[in-house]
Design a protein around this motif. Structure first.
Motif, PDB file in Angstrom:
ATOM      1  N   ILE A  21     -22.640 -31.988 -15.697  1.00 43.03           N
ATOM      2  CA  ILE A  21     -23.097 -30.621 -15.960  1.00 43.03           C
ATOM      3  C   ILE A  21     -23.966 -30.199 -14.776  1.00 43.03           C
ATOM      4  CG2 ILE A  21     -24.371 -29.096 -17.519  1.00 43.03           C
ATOM      5  CD1 ILE A  21     -21.813 -30.339 -18.752  1.00 43.03           C
ATOM      6  N   VAL A  22     -23.538 -29.137 -14.111  1.00 36.83           N
ATOM      7  CA  VAL A  22     -24.266 -28.559 -12.985  1.00 36.83           C
ATOM      8  C   VAL A  22     -24.464 -27.089 -13.314  1.00 36.83           C
ATOM      9  CG1 VAL A  22     -24.237 -28.056 -10.519  1.00 36.83           C
ATOM     10  CG2 VAL A  22     -23.167 -30.144 -11.369  1.00 36.83           C
ATOM     11  N   ARG A  23     -25.721 -26.675 -13.399  1.00 36.67           N
ATOM     12  CA  ARG A  23     -26.061 -25.335 -13.893  1.00 36.67           C
ATOM     13  C   ARG A  23     -25.353 -25.141 -15.229  1.00 36.67           C
ATOM     14  NH1 ARG A  23     -24.790 -21.053 -10.012  1.00 36.67           N
ATOM     15  NH2 ARG A  23     -23.493 -22.460  -8.834  1.00 36.67           N
ATOM     16  N   ASN A  24     -24.453 -24.188 -15.353  1.00 33.74           N
ATOM     17  CA  ASN A  24     -23.748 -23.956 -16.615  1.00 33.74           C
ATOM     18  C   ASN A  24     -22.286 -24.400 -16.557  1.00 33.74           C
ATOM     19  OD1 ASN A  24     -26.004 -22.733 -17.798  1.00 33.74           O
ATOM     20  ND2 ASN A  24     -25.512 -20.796 -16.801  1.00 33.74           N
ATOM     21  N   PHE A  25     -21.974 -25.308 -15.631  1.00 32.35           N
ATOM     22  CA  PHE A  25     -20.595 -25.702 -15.410  1.00 32.35           C
ATOM     23  C   PHE A  25     -20.385 -27.165 -15.772  1.00 32.35           C
ATOM     24  CE2 PHE A  25     -21.708 -22.382 -12.368  1.00 32.35           C
ATOM     25  CZ  PHE A  25     -20.765 -21.423 -12.702  1.00 32.35           C
ATOM     26  N   ARG A  69     -34.712 -25.976  -2.126  1.00 27.13           N
ATOM     27  CA  ARG A  69     -34.188 -26.129  -3.479  1.00 27.13           C
ATOM     28  C   ARG A  69     -33.921 -27.600  -3.761  1.00 27.13           C
ATOM     29  NH1 ARG A  69     -35.161 -21.326  -3.461  1.00 27.13           N
ATOM     30  NH2 ARG A  69     -33.815 -19.596  -3.976  1.00 27.13           N
ATOM     31  N   THR A  70     -34.054 -27.980  -4.995  1.00 27.46           N
ATOM     32  CA  THR A  70     -33.588 -29.282  -5.448  1.00 27.46           C
ATOM     33  C   THR A  70     -32.392 -29.007  -6.343  1.00 27.46           C
ATOM     34  OG1 THR A  70     -35.790 -30.267  -5.353  1.00 27.46           O
ATOM     35  CG2 THR A  70     -34.167 -31.355  -6.768  1.00 27.46           C
ATOM     36  N   LEU A  71     -31.243 -29.462  -5.915  1.00 23.71           N
ATOM     37  CA  LEU A  71     -30.027 -29.284  -6.696  1.00 23.71           C
ATOM     38  C   LEU A  71     -29.906 -30.479  -7.634  1.00 23.71           C
ATOM     39  CD1 LEU A  71     -27.642 -28.188  -3.810  1.00 23.71           C
ATOM     40  CD2 LEU A  71     -29.095 -26.761  -5.264  1.00 23.71           C
ATOM     41  N   SER A  72     -29.429 -30.239  -8.835  1.00 23.43           N
ATOM     42  CA  SER A  72     -29.358 -31.342  -9.787  1.00 23.43           C
ATOM     43  C   SER A  72     -28.198 -31.161 -10.748  1.00 23.43           C
ATOM     44  CB  SER A  72     -30.665 -31.448 -10.578  1.00 23.43           C
ATOM     45  OG  SER A  72     -30.850 -30.292 -11.366  1.00 23.43           O
ATOM     46  N   GLY A  73     -27.872 -32.231 -11.394  1.00 26.60           N
ATOM     47  CA  GLY A  73     -26.846 -32.248 -12.430  1.00 26.60           C
ATOM     48  C   GLY A  73     -27.078 -33.484 -13.271  1.00 26.60           C
ATOM     49  N   ILE A  74     -26.336 -33.585 -14.342  1.00 25.66           N
ATOM     50  CA  ILE A  74     -26.402 -34.780 -15.175  1.00 25.66           C
ATOM     51  C   ILE A  74     -24.978 -35.199 -15.507  1.00 25.66           C
ATOM     52  CG2 ILE A  74     -26.700 -33.483 -17.322  1.00 25.66           C
ATOM     53  CD1 ILE A  74     -28.515 -35.924 -18.200  1.00 25.66           C
TER      54      ILE A  74
END
Length: 190
Positions: free
Chosen positions: A44-48, A27-32
């Motif tokens: 923001i990570v997934r819907n959090f 998996r590549t985990l990501s956020g902004i």
């Protein structure tokens, strides 16, 4: 079947698929992250939405945990997940997992200072000079409490297994490469 809140059927389906094709588990985990001014940001990570800020004493506005506190949070949460999964895999019911986490941080590293090695007066009064104090945590300590239908030896084994299987522990204990790239926005001169 649910065990310790873990959907063991989904876990089995995933692990079976990973045995057939290891790429399934990659998996590549990501956020902004957006800066909100000062020391405050929101990721923001997934819907959090995860806030981060620094305490007022070091110039922040205390609107969220500090980034380093979030690292400690990630570590203790990962260990808790590992204990719950390890226990579920062995059919052990867990009633409680609590983890006290603390880490020692010298802010001189963040502010690019080093402790003076001068006179006793300077050492006593913590005189700083510009220098090379390492930023980051010097040590992290976890105190884990588990209440489960298992012996102390088995609980110790579950905690050890959680530590060994933790991606966060692995990231902290081993030099994980961090690559920083700058994304430039193209602007037109008018």
């Amino acid at each position: 079947m649910m065990r310790n809140g873990v959907d063991m059927e989904r876990v089995k389906t995933l692990t079976d698929a990973m045995r057939k094709d290891p790429a399934v588990g990659r998996r590549t985990l990501s956020g902004i992250t957006s800066w909100n001014g000062g020391a405050h940001s929101t990721t923001i990570v997934r819907n959090f939405a995860v806030p981060a800020d620094e305490p007022v004493v070091i110039g922040g506005t205390n609107r969220g945990p500090s980034p380093t506190e979030l690292v400690l949070t990630g570590l203790s949460a990962c260990i808790a997940v590992g204990i719950a999964y390890s226990a579920a895999e062995e059919g052990i019911e867990v009633d409680l997992i609590e983890i006290d986490v603390e880490g020692d941080l010298d802010l001189a590293g963040f502010f690019r200072m080093r402790r003076s090695t001068g006179t006793e007066h300077e050492k006593t009064h913590r005189v700083f000079e510009i220098g090379d104090t390492r930023p980051g945590l010097d040590e992290v300590r976890l105190t884990v409490r588990v209440d489960a239908d298992a012996s102390r030896e088995k609980i110790q084994e579950l905690v050890d297994r959680a530590y060994q299987r933790s991606p966060v522990v692995a990231a902290l204990m081993h030099a994980v490469p961090v690559r920083v790239c700058i994304g430039w926005e193209e602007t037109r001169a008018e």
